[in-house]
Design a protein around this motif. Structure first.
Motif, PDB file in Angstrom:
ATOM      1  N   LYS A 222      43.852  38.118  37.047  1.00 62.00           N
ATOM      2  CA  LYS A 222      43.375  39.130  37.991  1.00 62.00           C
ATOM      3  C   LYS A 222      42.210  38.601  38.810  1.00 62.00           C
ATOM      4  CE  LYS A 222      41.793  43.913  38.343  1.00 62.00           C
ATOM      5  NZ  LYS A 222      40.684  43.580  39.256  1.00 62.00           N
ATOM      6  N   ALA A 223      41.328  37.834  38.187  1.00 65.26           N
ATOM      7  CA  ALA A 223      40.191  37.287  38.918  1.00 65.26           C
ATOM      8  C   ALA A 223      40.652  36.359  40.032  1.00 65.26           C
ATOM      9  CB  ALA A 223      39.266  36.547  37.962  1.00 65.26           C
ATOM     10  N   ARG A 225      43.552  36.503  41.599  1.00 67.42           N
ATOM     11  CA  ARG A 225      44.151  37.335  42.654  1.00 67.42           C
ATOM     12  C   ARG A 225      43.065  38.007  43.491  1.00 67.42           C
ATOM     13  NH1 ARG A 225      49.654  40.879  42.260  1.00 67.42           N
ATOM     14  NH2 ARG A 225      49.638  41.626  44.404  1.00 67.42           N
ATOM     15  N   ASP A 226      42.028  38.488  42.847  1.00 65.17           N
ATOM     16  CA  ASP A 226      40.918  39.100  43.584  1.00 65.17           C
ATOM     17  C   ASP A 226      40.273  38.094  44.542  1.00 65.17           C
ATOM     18  OD1 ASP A 226      41.358  41.471  42.264  1.00 65.17           O
ATOM     19  OD2 ASP A 226      39.708  41.222  40.836  1.00 65.17           O
ATOM     20  N   SER A 227      40.111  36.845  44.096  1.00 63.77           N
ATOM     21  CA  SER A 227      39.531  35.807  44.961  1.00 63.77           C
ATOM     22  C   SER A 227      40.404  35.571  46.188  1.00 63.77           C
ATOM     23  CB  SER A 227      39.378  34.496  44.183  1.00 63.77           C
ATOM     24  OG  SER A 227      38.340  34.570  43.245  1.00 63.77           O
ATOM     25  N   GLU A 229      42.473  37.694  47.621  1.00 64.79           N
ATOM     26  CA  GLU A 229      42.377  38.845  48.518  1.00 64.79           C
ATOM     27  C   GLU A 229      41.052  38.845  49.266  1.00 64.79           C
ATOM     28  OE1 GLU A 229      43.112  42.110  45.902  1.00 64.79           O
ATOM     29  OE2 GLU A 229      45.282  41.730  45.806  1.00 64.79           O
ATOM     30  N   ARG A 230      39.990  38.432  48.572  1.00 62.27           N
ATOM     31  CA  ARG A 230      38.674  38.348  49.217  1.00 62.27           C
ATOM     32  C   ARG A 230      38.686  37.281  50.313  1.00 62.27           C
ATOM     33  NH1 ARG A 230      36.176  38.395  44.913  1.00 62.27           N
ATOM     34  NH2 ARG A 230      35.924  36.160  44.511  1.00 62.27           N
ATOM     35  N   GLN A 233      40.558  38.517  53.348  1.00 59.11           N
ATOM     36  CA  GLN A 233      39.781  39.514  54.088  1.00 59.11           C
ATOM     37  C   GLN A 233      38.720  38.839  54.969  1.00 59.11           C
ATOM     38  OE1 GLN A 233      37.469  42.196  51.641  1.00 59.11           O
ATOM     39  NE2 GLN A 233      37.554  43.810  53.177  1.00 59.11           N
ATOM     40  N   THR A 259      35.485  30.597  46.218  1.00 57.26           N
ATOM     41  CA  THR A 259      36.557  31.269  46.953  1.00 57.26           C
ATOM     42  C   THR A 259      37.299  30.287  47.840  1.00 57.26           C
ATOM     43  OG1 THR A 259      35.258  33.318  46.948  1.00 57.26           O
ATOM     44  CG2 THR A 259      37.112  33.195  48.482  1.00 57.26           C
TER      45      THR A 259
END
Length: 378
Positions: A222-223, A225-227, A229-230, A233, A259
């Motif tokens: 999950k971490a 995937r969050d990176s 998406e960040r 963005q 990132t």
């Protein structure tokens, strides 16, 4: 245990679906990118009996003393837990994601058996989902194609199980063909079957299961995937699929170091998938070794999802003659793959096993897999 021993009668039908090996293209799927998996000759079998009420009952060979049950009128992720969510979640996702009307449907007794290793990064979960999805679709006479069922499986895994995975695993399990890889565009879901031609070239894929188990519903997956998406963005794109290798200098200026490295892995991995497809078509499987090696280095250094056992498996296989090798799957454990000459299989297996023993690691499980047919009624 068998279906008959659990439920007291013989099943009406059996469906099976394979696990998968991802040849290349790791963590690119949820970034709308490209992947190149193949279905393997390790399968999950769902034996099914039809009921005359609304109840779904689920049991398995790996938990023989437990029978989980849920009514079709009570389908909700909050009522699903443990491995049985992979079955109940499919029924729920057929209704919620595919719009199937289950109001007049009756339930099933389901018994799951599998020789897909659990926790090895070979997608044992998708094998359950896809076999069950095909079975429920056929038995409920739903008009849904396999690409739709792949979406159903992903939706179930994301929202019923709680694992934020992409659509690669389900697509491979449903669309796989013998001695071929599935080239999948995860944005459009366009697919092409690309000949792997390993047998004709005297090659095999060796799976080295480190026996370091991982779980996608928790932890580093999950971490990562969050990176991603960040990063998307900050870069002003819908997904990292829209970032090219030429865009990386600008990305490095805009992103923090961690990132940026996550982004760099995805961008370069997408390109490696495209390069691998072209190389397979133009030169054959012996020419893809360097791409596999580069993929592993990127996952180890930029995405940081490898573990020492995976690195040792890869380096040892290469030192003893593998054409190419890389970790496969979501990372943080699981398996590596090595593309090897058939005659070198035993030598490499012995070398890897000895290296693990010398390092004090658990003995790995090493076996060959072949590209196989996708989900089917048996």
């Amino acid at each position: 245990m068998t279906f008959q021993q659990v439920y007291g009668y013989e099943p009406a039908v059996r469906y099976s679906a394979p696990g998968r090996v991802n040849l290349i293209g790791e963590h690119t799927d949820y970034n709308d990118g490209y992947v190149l998996p193949f279905a393997i000759d390790r399968r999950t079998v769902a034996s099914i009996g039809q009921r005359d009420d609304r109840l779904i009952r689920v049991a398995s060979a790996f938990e023989p003393d437990a029978v989980h049950e849920l009514s079709l009128d009570e389908l909700d992720p909050s009522r699903m837990q443990g491995w049985s969510a992979y079955v109940f979640g499919i029924a729920w996702a057929l209704r919620e994601q595919a719009g199937a009307d289950l109001s007049d449907k009756t339930g099933f007794d389901v018994f799951i058996e599998s020789d897909v290793p659990v926790g090895a990064g070979l997608s044992s979960s998708a094998a359950i989902e896809c076999g069950v999805a095909l079975a429920f679709t056929d038995l409920w006479e739903l008009d849904l194609d396999r690409k739709t069922l792949a979406r159903v499986g992903q939706y179930s895994e994301n929202h019923a199980v709680g694992a934020p995975t992409g659509i690669m695993d389900q697509s491979a399990s449903l669309l796989g063909e013998q001695d071929a890889v599935v080239f999948l565009d995860c944005r459009t879901l366009d697919t092409a079957v690309v000949d792997l031609a390993l047998e004709a070239n005297g090659l095999e894929v060796l799976v080295i299961d480190t026996r370091v188990e991982h779980a996608h519903a928790t932890g580093g997956y999950k971490a990562r995937r969050d990176s991603c998406e960040r990063g998307a963005q900050v870069l002003g794109v819908e997904a990292l699929r829209d970032v090219s290798v030429d865009d990386l200098p600008r990305a490095q200026e805009l992103l923090d170091d961690e990132t940026f490295r996550r982004v760099r892995h995805i961008v370069t991995e997408d390109q490696r998938v495209l390069d691998t497809v072209r190389t397979l078509r133009e030169q054959g499987p012996r020419a893809i070794g360097d791409l596999l090696v580069a993929s592993h280095a990127s996952m180890r250094d930029d995405f940081e999802i490898s573990v020492p056992e995976l690195d040792l498996a890869v380096s040892t296989a290469l030192e003893h003659g593998a054409v190419g090798a890389r970790m496969t799957g979501g990372g943080f454990g699981g398996a590596a793959i090595a593309l090897v000459d058939r005659e070198a299989r035993d030598t490499i297996t012995t070398a890897v096993t000895s290296a693990f023993a010398a390092a004090g690691y658990r003995e790995p499980t090493v076996f060959t897999v072949h590209a196989a047919q996708g989900a089917r009624r048996d």
